[in-house]
Design an enzyme around this catalytic site. Sequence first.
Site, mmCIF file in Angstrom:
data_model
loop_
_atom_site.group_PDB
_atom_site.id
_atom_site.type_symbol
_atom_site.label_atom_id
_atom_site.label_comp_id
_atom_site.label_asym_id
_atom_site.label_seq_id
_atom_site.Cartn_x
_atom_site.Cartn_y
_atom_site.Cartn_z
ATOM 1 N N VAL A 111 -28.167 17.856 -60.382
ATOM 2 C CA VAL A 111 -27.454 18.783 -61.250
ATOM 3 C C VAL A 111 -27.984 18.576 -62.656
ATOM 4 O O VAL A 111 -28.153 17.440 -63.111
ATOM 5 C CB VAL A 111 -25.931 18.534 -61.219
ATOM 6 C CG1 VAL A 111 -25.215 19.455 -62.203
ATOM 7 C CG2 VAL A 111 -25.388 18.735 -59.808
ATOM 8 N N CYS A 112 -28.271 19.655 -63.346
ATOM 9 C CA CYS A 112 -28.694 19.601 -64.748
ATOM 10 C C CYS A 112 -29.923 18.690 -64.906
ATOM 11 O O CYS A 112 -30.882 18.783 -64.147
ATOM 12 C CB CYS A 112 -27.511 19.156 -65.606
ATOM 13 S SG CYS A 112 -27.673 19.477 -67.375
ATOM 14 N N THR A 113 -29.899 17.781 -65.868
ATOM 15 C CA THR A 113 -31.066 16.941 -66.133
ATOM 16 C C THR A 113 -31.237 15.811 -65.122
ATOM 17 O O THR A 113 -32.159 15.010 -65.238
ATOM 18 C CB THR A 113 -30.996 16.343 -67.553
ATOM 19 O OG1 THR A 113 -29.750 15.657 -67.717
ATOM 20 C CG2 THR A 113 -31.135 17.433 -68.605
ATOM 21 N N GLY A 114 -30.383 15.774 -64.110
ATOM 22 C CA GLY A 114 -30.623 14.866 -63.001
ATOM 23 C C GLY A 114 -31.966 15.130 -62.342
ATOM 24 O O GLY A 114 -32.495 14.278 -61.622
ATOM 25 N N THR A 131 -33.703 22.908 -64.248
ATOM 26 C CA THR A 131 -32.846 21.960 -64.942
ATOM 27 C C THR A 131 -32.201 22.694 -66.112
ATOM 28 O O THR A 131 -32.310 23.926 -66.211
ATOM 29 C CB THR A 131 -33.657 20.726 -65.403
ATOM 30 O OG1 THR A 131 -32.748 19.750 -65.954
ATOM 31 C CG2 THR A 131 -34.697 21.085 -66.457
#
Length: 322
Positions: A111-114, A131
Amino acid sequence: MGNKPPRTIAFLAFDRFQLLDITGPLQSFATASELSGAPAYRPIVVSRDGGLVASSSGLQVQTLSLQQVARLAADTLVVPGGPGVHDASRDPRHVDWVRRRAVAARRAGSVCTGAFLAAAAGLLDGRAATTHWRECRRLAERFPRVRVDADAIFIRDGKLFTSAGVTAGIDLALALIEEDLGRALAMRVARHLVVYARRPGGQSQFSETLRVQSADDGTFDALHQWIAANLDADLSVEALAARAGMSARHFARVYRAKTGVTPAKAVARLRLEAARRQLEGAEARIGTVAHAAGFGDPDRLRRTFHRHLGVSPRAYRAGFAA
């Protein structure tokens, strides 16, 4: 559901992870279990050493250690983002655990910058991924083997998935719930959480107003506010230049240098976004929406929607009615 055991959804936490990247999807899965009348999912949160882990907002989350879950088979692995993701991406224990667990799981992703931790583990090599919009260029530069799509809300490439900024994790979770338990239940979860079940494909991660403003250094703030309030007015280059107190040629040159797009393209994007917002939240007639957003007539609005979103205005609205 029958007597099927619940699917274990493992969320990895690390110092300064972004709280909503975990809690948004986690609540979606928990609500799916609640509404299905059976324990469809078993969400767990793990961290390197276990115990309390502080999110970037300061709120701490209780976790299990990697050692405690060493023998636990996870159906799905979810890696959040947050300010601490880059430190986590340089931690061999994090990277190795994500790599091994992703291989063993039925599906895995971020999720996101993961996505940076997933990419550091080699999961995204040769795959399409996304991202947070602000980090797409950085992800592409740091991991050139990843095919970064800056416009997607979420992407599924084989068993690997990635999603855009923050709340996009909920979009992703709903898609996974639909895959597991069917569209009807996913729609019920979306209604329960008061979110729409699926954003139309190709939709940008953030508003066009924000896109233009974030590129500009403030030179055209007043002009942008006026445009947003007067989309049905004459927004030709000449008219905008006069409002900015510049010649048309000088205005066009400065505007593009400041925002990265031509005035005409910026106006077209802002009009499309305004029409989208009206269709998402009201029952106004298509002709009324077309006029208010500056398209003039419904046919021009329909052509624009088909060209940019691949759907008609009515189909777009239907996607939010659910």
